[in-house]
Motif scaffolding. Sequence first.
Motif, short mmCIF file in Angstrom:
data_model
loop_
_atom_site.label_atom_id
_atom_site.label_comp_id
_atom_site.label_asym_id
_atom_site.label_seq_id
_atom_site.Cartn_x
_atom_site.Cartn_y
_atom_site.Cartn_z
N GLU A 203 3.82 16.23 -6.03
CA GLU A 203 4.84 16.15 -7.08
C GLU A 203 6.24 16.23 -6.49
O GLU A 203 6.45 16.71 -5.37
CB GLU A 203 4.65 17.28 -8.08
N ASP A 227 4.21 9.72 -8.10
CA ASP A 227 4.44 9.32 -9.49
C ASP A 227 4.61 10.49 -10.45
O ASP A 227 4.89 10.27 -11.63
CB ASP A 227 3.27 8.46 -9.98
N ARG A 228 4.45 11.70 -9.94
CA ARG A 228 4.50 12.89 -10.80
C ARG A 228 5.76 13.69 -10.50
O ARG A 228 6.07 13.97 -9.34
CB ARG A 228 3.24 13.72 -10.54
N PHE A 255 8.52 7.33 -12.73
CA PHE A 255 7.54 8.42 -12.75
C PHE A 255 6.61 8.24 -13.94
O PHE A 255 7.05 8.11 -15.08
CB PHE A 255 8.25 9.77 -12.81
N GLU A 257 4.22 10.47 -14.78
CA GLU A 257 3.85 11.77 -15.34
C GLU A 257 5.04 12.71 -15.21
O GLU A 257 5.53 12.95 -14.12
CB GLU A 257 2.65 12.36 -14.61
N SER A 286 4.60 6.92 -20.07
CA SER A 286 4.41 7.99 -19.10
C SER A 286 3.74 9.19 -19.78
O SER A 286 3.94 9.43 -20.98
CB SER A 286 5.74 8.43 -18.50
N GLN A 313 -1.41 16.89 -20.25
CA GLN A 313 -1.51 17.42 -18.89
C GLN A 313 -0.99 18.85 -18.88
O GLN A 313 0.13 19.12 -19.33
CB GLN A 313 -0.70 16.56 -17.91
N ASP A 315 -0.37 22.21 -16.33
CA ASP A 315 -0.34 22.89 -15.04
C ASP A 315 -0.57 24.36 -15.29
O ASP A 315 0.14 25.00 -16.07
CB ASP A 315 1.01 22.68 -14.36
#
Length: 373
Positions: A203, A227-228, A255, A257, A286, A313, A315
């Motif tokens: 990332e 891409d994140r 990006f 994501e 996205s 998504q 984290d």
Amino acid sequence: MAVNPDTFRDALAQWPSGVTVVTTLADGKWHGMTASSFSSVSADPPLVSVCLLKGIYTHDLIATSGVFGINILAADQTELGKRFAGMIPDITDRFDGVDCHTSETGVPLFDHALAWIDCRVIFEYEGGDHTIFVGEVLDAGNPRKSAPLLYHSRSWGQFADQLPEKAAVADVGITRLETETGVDLSADKAALAAAGVAVSPAEVVVDSRDPATVEAAIAAQANVGIDRVVLLHAFDPDRHDAVLFAASNLARGGFTEVVLDDTAADANPLIVRQRLVDVSVRIKPSVTGVCLRDHAGLGLANALAALKSGVTQFDTALGGMGGLIATEDVLYLMEMLNISAGASRPAAVEVAQSLVRNPGIAGAIEPRPTWML
């Protein structure tokens, strides 16, 4: 035999509609009223219509001035709709505190409406106790991308939340723990990945408070090949527009994501809802992600608000490492809501228990409640 008037009104009340504030200009003064009887008429030439009850003040002003504006309200503008409907009697100046501008006709147009349309009346038609004003569209704008305010059965509301069918979970805590302690956790990371939980995906990290970091990330994106992107301080309650601007630019910059990080534990369900509804619409296609803290017991409440707001998504960190919402908690929430995470919660719990037993990182992870195991 004529229909019963009360029955007719009750039947019409079942038709849901958007909410607008119709504005006009007379004798140099601004005027406005809330109305739902607005419709498009033609795309070429661009025409719209609004139906107003004869005898009301705004009807007569538009008939005299020949100009009107349409301001389409967002879901968070109920107070504005009620204000211009005369439902807040303490307000004498309905435009007080409302950011407006003018365009072609001089009528007030709301800066923060979902959309505004500036019109010149070209036709008037009799419609029983109403007049149908058809307006030629001289200018239009779309200041915001968000959910609309709705009116149904004499109540204000918005579209019902729809949970996603699937969402992904990544653990960003275990690699940080390995780096901080120097303890080899490669076996645990492999087991977590095998359980279907992504481990510390590559990332780029930028600070929403620093536009230079956003611009640098966009400039380097094509060369870096990542891409994140993680956007820090994304739930600062005083920086809504700045976060939207940064997220939108990052998505346009390549990006795929964009993860909003609750860096300073600012998030609560209301802020999460307001921030993510706007962001998720603006950055499509996205993916919208979040990295939430589990402060003041709000972790799962914020996660649920995120799921209802377009997030797919998450984290997380096993055992709530570093104050993040626990991987196991999010997987449990998704399991209860029948959202596919593509991951095994029991296997993730086993990895967490392994870390709890590791003497090299004692105290870094809190065991989860037994009901989760």
